[in-house]
Design a protein around this motif. Sequence first.
Motif, PDB file in Angstrom:
ATOM      1  N   SER A  25      -6.505   7.129  -1.784  1.00  0.00           N
ATOM      2  CA  SER A  25      -7.161   5.844  -1.915  1.00  0.00           C
ATOM      3  C   SER A  25      -8.674   6.120  -2.239  1.00  0.00           C
ATOM      4  CB  SER A  25      -7.272   5.532  -0.495  1.00  0.00           C
ATOM      5  OG  SER A  25      -7.890   4.243  -0.342  1.00  0.00           O
ATOM      6  N   PRO A  26      -9.228   4.855  -3.150  1.00  0.00           N
ATOM      7  CA  PRO A  26      -8.740   3.774  -3.285  1.00  0.00           C
ATOM      8  C   PRO A  26      -7.800   3.417  -4.713  1.00  0.00           C
ATOM      9  CG  PRO A  26     -10.839   3.521  -3.994  1.00  0.00           C
ATOM     10  CD  PRO A  26     -10.454   5.097  -3.370  1.00  0.00           C
ATOM     11  N   GLU A  32       0.323  -7.019   4.836  1.00  0.00           N
ATOM     12  CA  GLU A  32      -0.679  -7.777   5.271  1.00  0.00           C
ATOM     13  C   GLU A  32      -1.390  -7.039   6.616  1.00  0.00           C
ATOM     14  OE1 GLU A  32      -2.466 -12.143   6.276  1.00  0.00           O
ATOM     15  OE2 GLU A  32      -0.636 -11.816   5.322  1.00  0.00           O
ATOM     16  N   GLY A  33      -2.392  -6.787   6.647  1.00  0.00           N
ATOM     17  CA  GLY A  33      -3.088  -6.246   8.231  1.00  0.00           C
ATOM     18  C   GLY A  33      -3.089  -4.724   7.970  1.00  0.00           C
ATOM     19  N   LEU A  34      -2.120  -4.126   6.892  1.00  0.00           N
ATOM     20  CA  LEU A  34      -2.303  -2.638   6.990  1.00  0.00           C
ATOM     21  C   LEU A  34      -2.906  -2.029   5.538  1.00  0.00           C
ATOM     22  CD1 LEU A  34       0.506  -3.421   8.331  1.00  0.00           C
ATOM     23  CD2 LEU A  34       1.169  -0.945   8.148  1.00  0.00           C
ATOM     24  N   VAL A  35      -2.924  -3.229   4.716  1.00  0.00           N
ATOM     25  CA  VAL A  35      -3.780  -2.706   3.276  1.00  0.00           C
ATOM     26  C   VAL A  35      -4.696  -3.870   3.217  1.00  0.00           C
ATOM     27  CG1 VAL A  35      -3.428  -2.665   0.714  1.00  0.00           C
ATOM     28  CG2 VAL A  35      -1.805  -1.384   2.381  1.00  0.00           C
ATOM     29  N   THR A  36      -5.849  -3.444   2.719  1.00  0.00           N
ATOM     30  CA  THR A  36      -6.819  -4.682   2.298  1.00  0.00           C
ATOM     31  C   THR A  36      -7.647  -3.918   1.107  1.00  0.00           C
ATOM     32  OG1 THR A  36      -8.744  -5.595   3.245  1.00  0.00           O
ATOM     33  CG2 THR A  36      -8.671  -3.346   3.671  1.00  0.00           C
ATOM     34  N   ARG A  65     -15.073  -3.318  -4.164  1.00  0.00           N
ATOM     35  CA  ARG A  65     -14.766  -3.447  -5.681  1.00  0.00           C
ATOM     36  C   ARG A  65     -13.194  -4.015  -6.079  1.00  0.00           C
ATOM     37  NH1 ARG A  65     -16.719   1.672  -4.425  1.00  0.00           N
ATOM     38  NH2 ARG A  65     -14.773   2.475  -4.468  1.00  0.00           N
ATOM     39  N   GLY A  66     -12.521  -4.366  -5.014  1.00  0.00           N
ATOM     40  CA  GLY A  66     -11.394  -5.032  -5.350  1.00  0.00           C
ATOM     41  C   GLY A  66     -10.181  -3.912  -5.361  1.00  0.00           C
ATOM     42  N   GLU A  67     -10.587  -2.731  -4.800  1.00  0.00           N
ATOM     43  CA  GLU A  67      -9.576  -1.744  -4.784  1.00  0.00           C
ATOM     44  C   GLU A  67      -8.891  -1.704  -3.596  1.00  0.00           C
ATOM     45  OE1 GLU A  67     -11.627   1.677  -7.599  1.00  0.00           O
ATOM     46  OE2 GLU A  67     -12.380   1.049  -5.487  1.00  0.00           O
TER      47      GLU A  67
END
Length: 200
Positions: free
Chosen positions: A29-30, A56-60, A64-66
């Motif tokens: 990451s990211p 959703e809820g695990l990844v955000t 920078r939008g990454e």
Amino acid sequence: MSQEDVNKIFTALSHEIRREIIRILAEESPKTFSELMNKLDIRDTGTMVFHLRKLEGLVTKNERGEYILTDLGRRAYQIMNQIKTERKEKVKEVSEKIIEKREAETISKTMIISDRLNLYIDKEFLENIRSSGRKLILRDIVNLAISDDIDPNLFNEIVEEISDVISIRAPKKLRPLIELKSRDVLTTEQASLFRAGYIL
């Protein structure tokens, strides 16, 4: 952890692509949307969007939008690794049991004669071993005498190994097989028909 969080984690872990997204974001990451697609070798953006929505809820996204993992995503990664470790341990345990079973079966099907001063083997003895469905291993014998009445095919079928023998007296017809099955044998001599002094 709430039941809703548990459900999210198991929904995430139920598909290989989502498990791989979690692994990539945990270890590298990211990542941008395009980088994730390339890593996963996904060509269809719709497929990628579908799986990211399931996460959703695990990844955000960061500023920078990454894409990065949330705390719940990192927890999912830990659970995923735990499951993988437990699975490996289970596979190892099963494999060890299979090996132990095979070794036990091998031992039960093998007669091992060892630590003898003198040993005489004849056709009747080998036929008795064959009738019991076993093989023969000879180890740590000082003087081994093999009878002339033993057929080479019978000898080859029953005798698996001859090792750590000082002297072997055997008929000429069995010499090639004895050499093939022997290790650490000092001498091999032409057998006589005299049996005295050799006991089972």
